[in-house]
Design an enzyme around this catalytic site. Structure first.
Site, PDB file in Angstrom:
ATOM      1  CD  GLU A 170       0.298  21.783 -15.893  1.00 59.50           C
ATOM      2  OE1 GLU A 170       0.019  21.892 -14.683  1.00 59.50           O
ATOM      3  OE2 GLU A 170      -0.256  22.464 -16.766  1.00 59.50           O
ATOM      4  CD  GLU A 354      -3.712  21.293 -18.458  1.00 55.42           C
ATOM      5  OE1 GLU A 354      -3.627  22.373 -17.818  1.00 55.42           O
ATOM      6  OE2 GLU A 354      -3.515  20.181 -17.952  1.00 55.42           O
TER       7      GLU A 354
HETATM    8  O1  IFM Z   1      -6.362  23.106 -13.464  1.00 56.17           O
HETATM    9  C1  IFM Z   1      -5.039  23.101 -13.841  1.00 56.17           C
HETATM   10  C2  IFM Z   1      -4.631  21.753 -14.380  1.00 56.17           C
HETATM   11  O2  IFM Z   1      -4.862  20.740 -13.469  1.00 56.17           O
HETATM   12  C3  IFM Z   1      -3.170  21.744 -14.706  1.00 56.17           C
HETATM   13  N1  IFM Z   1      -2.802  22.848 -15.537  1.00 56.17           N
HETATM   14  C4  IFM Z   1      -3.260  24.157 -15.159  1.00 56.17           C
HETATM   15  C5  IFM Z   1      -4.755  24.138 -14.899  1.00 56.17           C
HETATM   16  C6  IFM Z   1      -5.227  25.545 -14.493  1.00 56.17           C
HETATM   17  O3  IFM Z   1      -4.567  25.958 -13.353  1.00 56.17           O
END
Ligand code: IFM
Length: 446
Positions: A170, A354
Site C-alpha cells: 500500500e 487484504e
Molecule cells: O491494518 C491495515 C493493514 O496494515 C494495511 N491495510 C489495511 C489494514 C486495515 O486498516
C-alpha cells in the site's frame, strides 16, 4: 448466518486457488529491543497520534509466540500466510545484516513451509528505520537505493523459501497518510511531500524488482496496492469529474506508473509546486513487469465537486452499513474494481491480498460470535467470485487479519482478526469467522 458459501462451481472452490491469512511485522511482532527503532515507534511516542496512546512494543508478542502462531495458522487449514519482514529487524544501521533478525524470519519461514503453508512476504509494510527518516525518509531519493540494498541482502538470505515477495504494501498509505495528510508515521503534511514520497516509493519498487527476479527467479515477485474505488455522489458532470480526479489521485497514481510507465493525467494539474521531482528514466524503472499484483480492498468512497480552490474533489462521509472503523460495507465495489482494473491494464495474476472487517467483538463464554464479519467475508468472497466469472484472473485471497493487532492510528481499539487476541494474557481464540473461513477452505474439491 454462520457460514461462508461460494458457488460450488467456482474456481475458488478448487485447490489451485490460494486462501490465506495476513499480518504485518509492526502490528503483531513486539520484540522491539531486538531491532532498530522505526518511524512507527517515534509516531507512537508522540502525544495525540494513537487513539489509545498505545504502541508496538509488545503487540501480539509474535516475536516470542511465533511457534504457537504457526500452529494456529496451520489449524485454520489455509494454503498461505502473508507476513511482512521488518527492515529495522534485519538490517543494522551500518547497512549490514542483523543475524538475529534474519534467524527469526528463517525459523518462522521454515516452520511455515514444514506445515505446507506458502509464505508471501512483504518487504515494506510501513516500518521505515528511524535513522533513514532522520535523513528525509521517503522524501529523500537515497532511501529508494537503501531499500534496494536491503532487498538484495534479505532476498539472498531467505531465497525461494519465500513463495512470493511483495516489494511494498500500500504505497498510498505510506505516501498519502504518512507524508501528505500526516495521520500516519512520520506525520508529515503537504501535497508536494505526498507526491514526492509516492514517487520515491515507486522508484524503490522498480529498483528492487530486478533484484528479486535475479535472486529469487522462481518466487512470485510483485507489489501490493490498496484501492478505494471512487464513486460520483450524483449524476452531475461535476461530481463525475470529481470522482474521476479522486480515482486518479488516490488509486491510479500508484498502479499506472507500474503498468503503463506514466502517471495519470491529473499530474498535469499539479503544477511545479506539487508535482514530484523525477529523473529521466525513473518511469521506465518503475514500469517493470511484475509476476503478480496484490490488491487490498476494504471499502469505497463517494465524491462531489470541490468546494475549495486548489482541491480536485470533496470526499463524502462513508454511507451505511459501516464496520466498526466507520468504513462502508459495499462488496459490489470489489467486483467493479477488479473488472475495471482488468479492462484498463494488462494485469498479471491477481491476489486479493487484504480484505476484512473491524467489528466490535465480544467474547462470551469463550466464544466470539462475529456474525457481521462472517457476512462481510461472505459478501466479499462472492464479489471476488463474480469478478472471476467476469474474466478477471484472481488466483488467491487473504483475510485481513489472522489475528487482532495494532491497527495503526487506532491502536488496539479496532479488531480485524479472525482470531481474537486477549492483550493481557496473549491468549488467542479462533472467532466464529475463523471457523467459517476454515470450513470454507477445508470443504474445497480437488
Ligand atoms: O491494518 C491495515 C493493514 O496494515 C494495511 N491495510 C489495511 C489494514 C486495515 O486498516
Amino acid at each position: 448466518m454462520n457460514k461462508i458459501t461460494l458457488p460450488i462451481t467456482s474456481p475458488m472452490m478448487k485447490r489451485q486457488f490460494t486462501f490465506g491469512v495476513a499480518t504485518a511485522s509492526f502490528q503483531i511482532e513486539g520484540g522491539i529491543e531486538h531491532r532498530l527503532p522505526c518511524i512507527w515507534d517515534t509516531f507512537c511516542d508522540t502525544d495525540g497520534k494513537i487513539a489509545d496512546s498505545s504502541n508496538g512494543k509488545i503487540a501480539c508478542d509474535h516475536f516470542n509466540k511465533w511457534q504457537d502462531d504457526v500452529e494456529l495458522i496451520s489449524s485454520l487449514g489455509v494454503d498461505a500466510y502473508r507476513l511482512s519482514i521488518s527492515w529495522p529487524r534485519v538490517i543494522k544501521q551500518d547497512g549490514t545484516l542483523n543475524e538475529e533478525g534474519v534467524s527469526f524470519y528463517q525459523n518462522l519461514i521454515d516452520g511455515l513451509n514444514a506445515k505446507n503453508i506458502k509464505v508471501f512476504a512483504t518487504l515494506y509494510h510501513w516500518d521505515l528505520p528511524q535513522h533513514l527518516e532522520d535523513q528525509g525518509g521517503w522524501l529523500n531519493r537515497e532511501t529508494a537505493y537503501k531499500f534496494a540494498q536491503y532487498v538484495d541482502l534479505i532476498s539472498k538470505e531467505l531465497g525461494e523459501k519465500v513463495h512470493s515477495y511483495a516489494t511494498f504494501n500500500e504505497p498510498f498509505c505510506s505516501a498519502f497518510l504518512g507524508y501528505e495528510i500526516g495521520v500516519h508515521a512520520p506525520g508529515k503534511t503537504g501535497k508536494a511531500n505526498g507526491r514526492q514520497a509516492a514517487h520515491h516509493i515507486l522508484l524503490a519498487h522498480g529498483l528492487a524488482m530486478p533484484i528479486l527476479q535475479k535472486n529469487c527467479p522462481n518466487s512470485l515477485n510483485g507489489i501490493v496496492l490498496n484501492f478505494t474505488p471512487c464513486y460520483a455522489a450524483s449524476d452531475s458532470d461535476a461530481d463525475k469529474q470529481a470522482a474521476e480526479y479522486a480515482d486518479q489521485y488516490i488509486n491510479q497514481w500508484y498502479i499506472k506508473p507500474i503498468m503503463d510507465g506514466a502517471y495519470p493525467s491529473i499530474i498535469d494539474k499539479l503544477g511545479n509546486d506539487w508535482a514530484p521531482d523525477m529523473q529521466e528514466g525513473d518511469l521506465a524503472i518503475i514500469n517493470c513487469p511484475v509476476d503478480f499484483l496484490g490488491i487490498n480492498y476494504y471499502t469505497r468512497l463517494l465524491y462531489s465537486a470541490p468546494t475549495q480552490d486548489g482541491e480536485f474533489y470533496t470526499e463524502h462521509d462513508h454511507l451505511f452499513p459501516r464496520t466498526d472503523i466507520g468504513w462502508e460495507i459495499y462488496p459490489k465495489a470489489l467486483t467493479e474494481l477488479l473488472v475495471s482494473l482488468n479492462s484498463k491494464y494488462t494485469l498479471p495474476p491477481v491476489y486479493v491480498t487484504e480484505n476484512g472487517a473491524a467489528i466490535a467483538d465480544q467474547m462470551v463464554d469463550g466464544i466470539v460470535q462475529d456474525t457481521d464479519r462472517i457476512n462481510y467475508y461472505n459478501g466479499h468472497l462472492n464479489a471476488v467470485n463474480d469478478a472471476i466469472t467476469d474474466g478477471v484472473n484472481v488466483v488467491g485471497y487473504f483475510a485481513w487479519s489472522l489475528m487482532d493487532n495494532f491497527e495503526w492510528a487506532e491502536g488496539y481499539l479496532k479488531r480485524f482478526g479472525i482470531v481474537y487476541v486477549d492483550y493481557d494474557t496473549q491468549v488467542r481464540t479462533i472467532k466464529q469467522s475463523g471457523l467459517a473461513y476454515k470450513d470454507l477452505i477445508t470443504s474445497r474439491g480437488e
